[in-house]
Design a protein around this motif. Structure first.
Motif, mmCIF file in Angstrom:
data_model
loop_
_atom_site.group_PDB
_atom_site.id
_atom_site.type_symbol
_atom_site.label_atom_id
_atom_site.label_comp_id
_atom_site.label_asym_id
_atom_site.label_seq_id
_atom_site.Cartn_x
_atom_site.Cartn_y
_atom_site.Cartn_z
ATOM 1 N N ILE A 94 0.840 -1.201 0.000
ATOM 2 C CA ILE A 94 0.000 0.000 0.000
ATOM 3 C C ILE A 94 0.876 1.251 0.000
ATOM 4 O O ILE A 94 0.605 2.219 -0.722
ATOM 5 C CB ILE A 94 -0.954 -0.014 1.213
ATOM 6 C CG1 ILE A 94 -1.955 -1.147 1.076
ATOM 7 C CG2 ILE A 94 -1.681 1.324 1.350
ATOM 8 C CD1 ILE A 94 -2.791 -1.374 2.315
ATOM 9 N N ALA A 95 1.929 1.247 0.802
ATOM 10 C CA ALA A 95 2.822 2.409 0.859
ATOM 11 C C ALA A 95 3.540 2.607 -0.475
ATOM 12 O O ALA A 95 3.719 3.744 -0.921
ATOM 13 C CB ALA A 95 3.829 2.246 1.984
ATOM 14 N N LEU A 96 3.941 1.529 -1.103
ATOM 15 C CA LEU A 96 4.597 1.646 -2.409
ATOM 16 C C LEU A 96 3.623 2.172 -3.454
ATOM 17 O O LEU A 96 3.982 3.028 -4.276
ATOM 18 C CB LEU A 96 5.159 0.289 -2.832
ATOM 19 C CG LEU A 96 5.973 0.267 -4.111
ATOM 20 C CD1 LEU A 96 7.201 1.154 -3.972
ATOM 21 C CD2 LEU A 96 6.385 -1.141 -4.459
ATOM 22 N N PHE A 97 2.381 1.694 -3.425
ATOM 23 C CA PHE A 97 1.364 2.196 -4.352
ATOM 24 C C PHE A 97 1.103 3.675 -4.106
ATOM 25 O O PHE A 97 0.968 4.450 -5.062
ATOM 26 C CB PHE A 97 0.073 1.385 -4.208
ATOM 27 C CG PHE A 97 -1.035 1.866 -5.090
ATOM 28 C CD1 PHE A 97 -1.010 1.621 -6.446
ATOM 29 C CD2 PHE A 97 -2.087 2.585 -4.554
ATOM 30 C CE1 PHE A 97 -2.027 2.073 -7.269
ATOM 31 C CE2 PHE A 97 -3.114 3.041 -5.354
ATOM 32 C CZ PHE A 97 -3.084 2.782 -6.720
ATOM 33 N N ALA A 98 1.021 4.091 -2.837
ATOM 34 C CA ALA A 98 0.806 5.500 -2.510
ATOM 35 C C ALA A 98 1.976 6.351 -2.989
ATOM 36 O O ALA A 98 1.774 7.457 -3.501
ATOM 37 C CB ALA A 98 0.601 5.671 -1.010
ATOM 38 N N LEU A 99 3.188 5.840 -2.837
ATOM 39 C CA LEU A 99 4.368 6.577 -3.292
ATOM 40 C C LEU A 99 4.351 6.769 -4.804
ATOM 41 O O LEU A 99 4.532 7.884 -5.305
ATOM 42 C CB LEU A 99 5.643 5.857 -2.860
ATOM 43 C CG LEU A 99 6.959 6.503 -3.274
ATOM 44 C CD1 LEU A 99 7.161 7.807 -2.524
ATOM 45 C CD2 LEU A 99 8.107 5.563 -3.015
ATOM 46 N N LEU A 100 4.102 5.705 -5.536
ATOM 47 C CA LEU A 100 4.113 5.796 -7.000
ATOM 48 C C LEU A 100 2.961 6.650 -7.527
ATOM 49 O O LEU A 100 3.153 7.470 -8.444
ATOM 50 C CB LEU A 100 4.066 4.400 -7.608
ATOM 51 C CG LEU A 100 5.295 3.526 -7.348
ATOM 52 C CD1 LEU A 100 5.091 2.135 -7.924
ATOM 53 C CD2 LEU A 100 6.541 4.171 -7.904
ATOM 54 N N SER A 101 1.775 6.476 -6.966
ATOM 55 C CA SER A 101 0.652 7.292 -7.426
ATOM 56 C C SER A 101 0.853 8.759 -7.043
ATOM 57 O O SER A 101 0.474 9.655 -7.803
ATOM 58 C CB SER A 101 -0.666 6.761 -6.879
ATOM 59 O OG SER A 101 -0.694 6.848 -5.482
ATOM 60 N N GLY A 102 1.450 9.012 -5.897
ATOM 61 C CA GLY A 102 1.749 10.387 -5.498
ATOM 62 C C GLY A 102 2.746 11.044 -6.427
ATOM 63 O O GLY A 102 2.600 12.216 -6.786
ATOM 64 N N ILE A 103 3.741 10.286 -6.835
ATOM 65 C CA ILE A 103 4.730 10.819 -7.779
ATOM 66 C C ILE A 103 4.068 11.152 -9.107
ATOM 67 O O ILE A 103 4.317 12.214 -9.695
ATOM 68 C CB ILE A 103 5.897 9.829 -7.960
ATOM 69 C CG1 ILE A 103 6.744 9.780 -6.690
ATOM 70 C CG2 ILE A 103 6.750 10.203 -9.159
ATOM 71 C CD1 ILE A 103 7.793 8.696 -6.688
ATOM 72 N N LEU A 104 3.201 10.265 -9.586
ATOM 73 C CA LEU A 104 2.514 10.521 -10.851
ATOM 74 C C LEU A 104 1.589 11.735 -10.764
ATOM 75 O O LEU A 104 1.560 12.576 -11.680
ATOM 76 C CB LEU A 104 1.719 9.290 -11.277
ATOM 77 C CG LEU A 104 2.528 8.103 -11.770
ATOM 78 C CD1 LEU A 104 1.608 6.923 -12.057
ATOM 79 C CD2 LEU A 104 3.305 8.480 -13.017
ATOM 80 N N MET A 105 0.838 11.847 -9.684
ATOM 81 C CA MET A 105 -0.082 12.972 -9.543
ATOM 82 C C MET A 105 0.672 14.292 -9.407
ATOM 83 O O MET A 105 0.295 15.298 -10.030
ATOM 84 C CB MET A 105 -1.003 12.742 -8.344
ATOM 85 C CG MET A 105 -1.987 11.638 -8.586
ATOM 86 S SD MET A 105 -3.160 11.173 -7.287
ATOM 87 C CE MET A 105 -2.878 12.183 -5.930
ATOM 88 N N ALA A 106 1.728 14.303 -8.614
ATOM 89 C CA ALA A 106 2.498 15.533 -8.439
ATOM 90 C C ALA A 106 3.221 15.914 -9.732
ATOM 91 O O ALA A 106 3.288 17.102 -10.082
ATOM 92 C CB ALA A 106 3.495 15.368 -7.304
ATOM 93 N N ALA A 107 3.739 14.929 -10.444
ATOM 94 C CA ALA A 107 4.429 15.219 -11.704
ATOM 95 C C ALA A 107 3.460 15.749 -12.750
ATOM 96 O O ALA A 107 3.791 16.686 -13.497
ATOM 97 C CB ALA A 107 5.130 13.969 -12.213
#
Length: 68
Positions: free
Chosen positions: A4-17
């Motif tokens: 879950i933390a890895l998914f949150a990290l990757l989705s956060g990077i995509l949304m912020a980018a």
């Protein structure tokens, strides 16, 4: 929880980018992507905090000073 933390990290990077790229290039929809970009930053910070706390917890389990 690690998944879950890895998914949150990757989705956060995509949304912020996505928010950053649309804002810098003056693309349409930049105003609408500010909120998801902010949520992306929160996801990134939360995931990094979880990984840091998990690492500290693992380190504390390895050295138990009371049972030496």
């Amino acid at each position: 929880m690690k998944r879950i933390a890895l998914f949150a990290l990757l989705s956060g990077i995509l949304m912020a980018a996505a928010a950053y790229i649309t804002e810098i290039n003056d693309l349409p929809g930049a105003v609408e992507l500010r909120t998801p970009g902010f949520i992306g930053y929160i996801f990134i910070i939360s995931a990094i905090a979880w990984f840091s706390l998990h690492t500290l917890y693992q380190w504390s389990k390895e050295s138990d000073p009371y049972h030496s």
